[in-house]
Write an enzyme that holds these catalytic residues in place. Structure first.
Site: not given
Length: 292
Positions: A101, A176, A244
């Site tokens: 990701t 995502k 993140k």
């Protein structure tokens, strides 16, 4: 479709999810070359027949399908564009697939540079955590050229049960972000519901039995709430990696002029957990926000 005889899969990043993913390729009969910064984390793969490469460069030179599953965008940047990086050393006509990701902008950069070198690039982040990786039930979101996707799709089917082509380079990563935005607020609700049940004197396991199959049902409620109740905060997905992801989503949303109050609240709560020493715990450790 790529044949097993002519396909060598290079796998970079054999952590919580990557090791299981690489193992599925071995079990399907593919040749696999693995690289991980900590070699010992890939020992199980070597016992099952995988070969070791000491650098991403060696992986690229020996493979024609290279999959990366690393931690942060800076790690993606390093394995693709560093001195020992994939792009510089991959063979013309090979496929590079980043399943980390990461940042949609970085996915587009990889695609553009790879295309100039005659390399096919896809961004294909996944959802499903450690359980989905182990059981080959990942959801895979893919961006890049549709022709490259069609060639690689049979490999994705080895890893997951829901593979969807989303569009041009970066589209997989943007999808995502949608996934992570939905999870962020949902995790708050899951934890609040469990703590509420406990404070009300209910049996939280019985509460889960009732609400997980109703309108409140979600993957997190079914899979992570039982871990909370068992005191199991081992990472299926690290808090530090979720932070993140939320940072990327917040940056992309801001660039589009979009306000994301639910995401911002979740990010703030997870930041506080990380500061208290929980960054290497699983995302279900958000439960501790109410307990500490």
């Amino acid at each position: 479709m790529l044949s097993k005889e002519d396909t060598v899969i290079g796998f970079i990043g054999t952590g919580v999810m990557g090791k299981s993913m690489a193992m599925h390729f071995l079990q399907a009969g593919f040749s696999v070359i693995a690289y991980n910064r900590t070699k010992e984390k890939a020992n199980e793969l070597f016992e099952k027949g995988a070969s070791w490469a000491s650098t991403p460069k060696e992986v690229a030179q020996q493979s024609n399908v290279i999959i990366t599953m690393v931690g942060f965008p800076k790690d993606v940047e390093e394995v693709y564009f560093g001195e020992q990086g994939i792009i510089e050393h991959a063979k013309r006509g090979s496929y590079v697939i980043d399943m980390t990701t990461s940042n949609p902008t970085l996915a587009k950069k990889i695609y553009d540079v790879a295309k100039k070198k005659g390399i096919y690039a896809l961004d294909a982040p996944v959802s499903g955590g450690d359980i989905g990786a182990k059981e080959a039930r990942l959801s895979i979101m893919v961006g890049g050229d549709v022709e490259a996707f069609q060639k690689i799709e049979p490999l994705f089917q080895i890893l997951g049960t829901n593979t969807v082509y989303q569009g041009n380079a970066g589209a997989g990563q943007h999808t995502k972000m949608c996934n992570q935005i939905a999870i962020a607020s949902n995790m708050i609700g899951v934890c609040e519901a469990i703590v509420y049940a406990e404070k009300a004197g209910l049996d939280p396991e019985k509460v889960l039995e009732s609400i997980s199959s109703g309108a409140a049902g979600s993957w997190s409620l079914s899979n992570l709430a039982p871990r909370m109740l068992a005191g199991n905060f081992e990472p299926g997905f690290y808090i530090k990696h979720f932070i993140k992801d939320m940072n990327i989503a917040l940056q992309e949303a801001e660039a589009m002029g979009m306000d994301t109050p639910g995401l911002a609240l979740a990010k703030n709560m997870y930041d506080r957990l990380a500061q208290s020493g929980e960054e290497n715990s699983g995302t279900q450790a958000l439960y501790k926000y109410w307990k500490d």
